[in-house]
Design a protein around this motif. Sequence first.
Motif, PDB file in Angstrom:
ATOM      1  N   ALA A 256       3.383  -2.095  -5.371  1.00 27.77           N
ATOM      2  CA  ALA A 256       3.952  -2.777  -5.783  1.00 27.77           C
ATOM      3  C   ALA A 256       3.027  -2.777  -7.066  1.00 27.77           C
ATOM      4  N   VAL A 257       2.552  -2.308  -7.711  1.00 27.32           N
ATOM      5  CA  VAL A 257       1.286  -1.933  -8.804  1.00 27.32           C
ATOM      6  C   VAL A 257       1.995  -0.605  -9.751  1.00 27.32           C
ATOM      7  N   GLN A 258       2.699   0.286  -8.254  1.00 29.75           N
ATOM      8  CA  GLN A 258       3.043   1.414  -8.489  1.00 29.75           C
ATOM      9  C   GLN A 258       4.718   1.489  -9.417  1.00 29.75           C
ATOM     10  N   SER A 259       5.712   0.662  -8.358  1.00 29.53           N
ATOM     11  CA  SER A 259       6.883   0.349  -9.324  1.00 29.53           C
ATOM     12  C   SER A 259       6.390  -0.811  -9.971  1.00 29.53           C
ATOM     13  N   GLU A 260       6.097  -1.431 -10.345  1.00 29.64           N
ATOM     14  CA  GLU A 260       5.469  -2.532 -11.461  1.00 29.64           C
ATOM     15  C   GLU A 260       5.323  -2.093 -12.942  1.00 29.64           C
ATOM     16  N   ILE A 261       4.533  -1.070 -12.964  1.00 33.07           N
ATOM     17  CA  ILE A 261       3.857   0.062 -14.500  1.00 33.07           C
ATOM     18  C   ILE A 261       3.414   1.171 -14.188  1.00 33.07           C
ATOM     19  N   ASN A 262       4.170   2.202 -13.203  1.00 32.31           N
ATOM     20  CA  ASN A 262       4.063   3.581 -12.638  1.00 32.31           C
ATOM     21  C   ASN A 262       2.271   4.361 -12.811  1.00 32.31           C
ATOM     22  N   VAL A 263       1.819   3.525 -11.752  1.00 34.84           N
ATOM     23  CA  VAL A 263       0.162   4.366 -11.938  1.00 34.84           C
ATOM     24  C   VAL A 263       0.474   4.579 -10.675  1.00 34.84           C
ATOM     25  N   PRO A 264       0.208   5.550 -10.077  1.00 30.75           N
ATOM     26  CA  PRO A 264       0.404   6.417  -9.298  1.00 30.75           C
ATOM     27  C   PRO A 264      -0.350   5.320  -8.096  1.00 30.75           C
ATOM     28  N   PHE A 265      -0.167   5.384  -6.431  1.00 29.23           N
ATOM     29  CA  PHE A 265      -0.874   5.134  -5.441  1.00 29.23           C
ATOM     30  C   PHE A 265      -2.063   5.331  -5.799  1.00 29.23           C
ATOM     31  N   GLU A 266      -2.076   6.472  -5.815  1.00 32.68           N
ATOM     32  CA  GLU A 266      -3.358   6.675  -5.313  1.00 32.68           C
ATOM     33  C   GLU A 266      -4.530   7.275  -6.193  1.00 32.68           C
ATOM     34  N   ASP A 267      -4.095   6.334  -8.041  1.00 35.50           N
ATOM     35  CA  ASP A 267      -5.260   6.843  -8.814  1.00 35.50           C
ATOM     36  C   ASP A 267      -5.094   4.896  -9.274  1.00 35.50           C
ATOM     37  N   GLN A 268      -4.835   4.485  -7.973  1.00 40.89           N
ATOM     38  CA  GLN A 268      -5.190   2.411  -8.295  1.00 40.89           C
ATOM     39  C   GLN A 268      -6.281   1.608  -7.859  1.00 40.89           C
ATOM     40  N   GLU A 269      -7.267   1.127  -8.278  1.00 42.23           N
ATOM     41  CA  GLU A 269      -7.659   0.554  -7.130  1.00 42.23           C
ATOM     42  C   GLU A 269      -7.384  -0.807  -7.516  1.00 42.23           C
ATOM     43  N   LEU A 270      -7.520  -1.819  -6.395  1.00 42.65           N
ATOM     44  CA  LEU A 270      -7.861  -3.315  -6.615  1.00 42.65           C
ATOM     45  C   LEU A 270      -8.923  -3.703  -5.914  1.00 42.65           C
ATOM     46  N   TYR A 271      -9.080  -4.733  -7.328  1.00 43.93           N
ATOM     47  CA  TYR A 271     -10.428  -5.794  -6.393  1.00 43.93           C
ATOM     48  C   TYR A 271     -10.369  -7.028  -6.698  1.00 43.93           C
ATOM     49  N   MET A 272     -10.822  -7.908  -5.719  1.00 46.11           N
ATOM     50  CA  MET A 272     -10.486  -9.468  -5.746  1.00 46.11           C
ATOM     51  C   MET A 272     -12.056  -9.686  -6.042  1.00 46.11           C
ATOM     52  N   GLY A 273     -11.914 -10.076  -6.897  1.00 45.21           N
ATOM     53  CA  GLY A 273     -13.623 -10.948  -7.791  1.00 45.21           C
ATOM     54  C   GLY A 273     -14.023  -9.624  -8.329  1.00 45.21           C
ATOM     55  N   GLU A 274     -15.218  -9.172  -7.233  1.00 45.17           N
ATOM     56  CA  GLU A 274     -15.494  -7.914  -7.934  1.00 45.17           C
ATOM     57  C   GLU A 274     -16.237  -6.903  -6.355  1.00 45.17           C
ATOM     58  N   THR A 275     -14.867  -8.084  -5.191  1.00 47.19           N
ATOM     59  CA  THR A 275     -14.410  -6.769  -3.945  1.00 47.19           C
ATOM     60  C   THR A 275     -13.517  -6.352  -4.193  1.00 47.19           C
ATOM     61  N   LEU A 276     -13.425  -4.247  -3.563  1.00 43.21           N
ATOM     62  CA  LEU A 276     -12.512  -3.552  -3.845  1.00 43.21           C
ATOM     63  C   LEU A 276     -12.282  -4.084  -2.329  1.00 43.21           C
ATOM     64  N   MET A 277     -10.549  -3.526  -2.269  1.00 37.64           N
ATOM     65  CA  MET A 277      -9.161  -3.699  -1.937  1.00 37.64           C
ATOM     66  C   MET A 277      -9.392  -2.816  -1.101  1.00 37.64           C
ATOM     67  N   ALA A 278      -9.921  -2.752  -0.139  1.00 38.79           N
ATOM     68  CA  ALA A 278      -8.996  -1.441   1.001  1.00 38.79           C
ATOM     69  C   ALA A 278      -8.162  -1.108   1.323  1.00 38.79           C
ATOM     70  N   ASP A 279      -7.531  -0.069   1.179  1.00 39.30           N
ATOM     71  CA  ASP A 279      -6.116   0.335   1.527  1.00 39.30           C
ATOM     72  C   ASP A 279      -5.462   0.001   2.832  1.00 39.30           C
ATOM     73  N   PRO A 280      -6.526   0.103   4.310  1.00 36.54           N
ATOM     74  CA  PRO A 280      -6.101  -0.212   4.741  1.00 36.54           C
ATOM     75  C   PRO A 280      -6.257  -2.004   5.986  1.00 36.54           C
ATOM     76  N   LEU A 281      -6.898  -2.489   4.932  1.00 41.96           N
ATOM     77  CA  LEU A 281      -6.944  -3.896   5.269  1.00 41.96           C
ATOM     78  C   LEU A 281      -5.266  -4.812   4.759  1.00 41.96           C
ATOM     79  N   MET A 282      -5.621  -6.205   6.014  1.00 43.07           N
ATOM     80  CA  MET A 282      -4.785  -6.557   5.492  1.00 43.07           C
ATOM     81  C   MET A 282      -5.367  -8.184   4.376  1.00 43.07           C
ATOM     82  N   ILE A 283      -4.367  -8.205   3.816  1.00 44.55           N
ATOM     83  CA  ILE A 283      -4.363  -9.408   2.672  1.00 44.55           C
ATOM     84  C   ILE A 283      -5.225 -10.730   3.253  1.00 44.55           C
TER      85      ILE A 283
END
Length: 165
Positions: free
Chosen positions: A66-93
Motif C-alpha cells: 500500500a505504501v509503494q502504491s501510494e508514494i512509489n517507494v519500492p517494497f524492499e526499500d521500506q521499513e515500517l515501525y509501530m512506535g519503536e518496534t520494527l514491523m517484520a514482513d511475515p507478521l500479521m497486523i
Amino acid sequence: LPALRAPRRMNFSLDLKDAEAARYLREQEELKMLGPEVQVCFVLSSGKSFTKTFRMGNLVEHLKVAVQSEINVPFEDQELYMGETLMADPLMIRDLWKNEKEELKVSVKQLKSSSKKLEDTPSDKQESKMKSGEVIETEEVDEEYAESTDEEFIEKETERKETSS
C-alpha cells in the motif's frame, strides 16, 4: 463374460449462479478469517500522512504494498515501525496490534539503499487521476490489497516483480 456397457455420460453443466454463490461464500469466509477492519495511518518522514483500511489478519507485507502504491517507494526499500518496534514482513497486523477499534499509527522509514526519496511523489494511480481531473483522496481504501488473501497477495507481488524486471 458379462456384457460390456458403454460408460454413462455425465452431465457436467455448471450452473453459473451456483458458482458465483459459492465464490461469494468463500470470499466472505476468507474475510471473516482475516478479522475485523483496522484503520492504519502511515506517517512519512516529511510529516505528511495517509490512511488506509486493512484487516487485522493482513500481513505487514500488505501494508508495504500500500505504501509503494501510494508514494512509489519500492517494497524492499521500506521499513515500517509501530512506535519503536520494527514491523517484520511475515507478521500479521493482529500479531502487533490488538485494538482494531483504534487507529494504528505506522512510521514509514526509507532504507538508504533506495535512490527515491520519501516525498509526495504521486503514484501511478494518482497520476492517472490527476490527468483525468479526478480529486485524489488520501484516505481511499486500497480494496485490492485490503481484502486480498495471502495467496492472491503473493501472486500479485510476483507479477509486479516480474513486470518490473
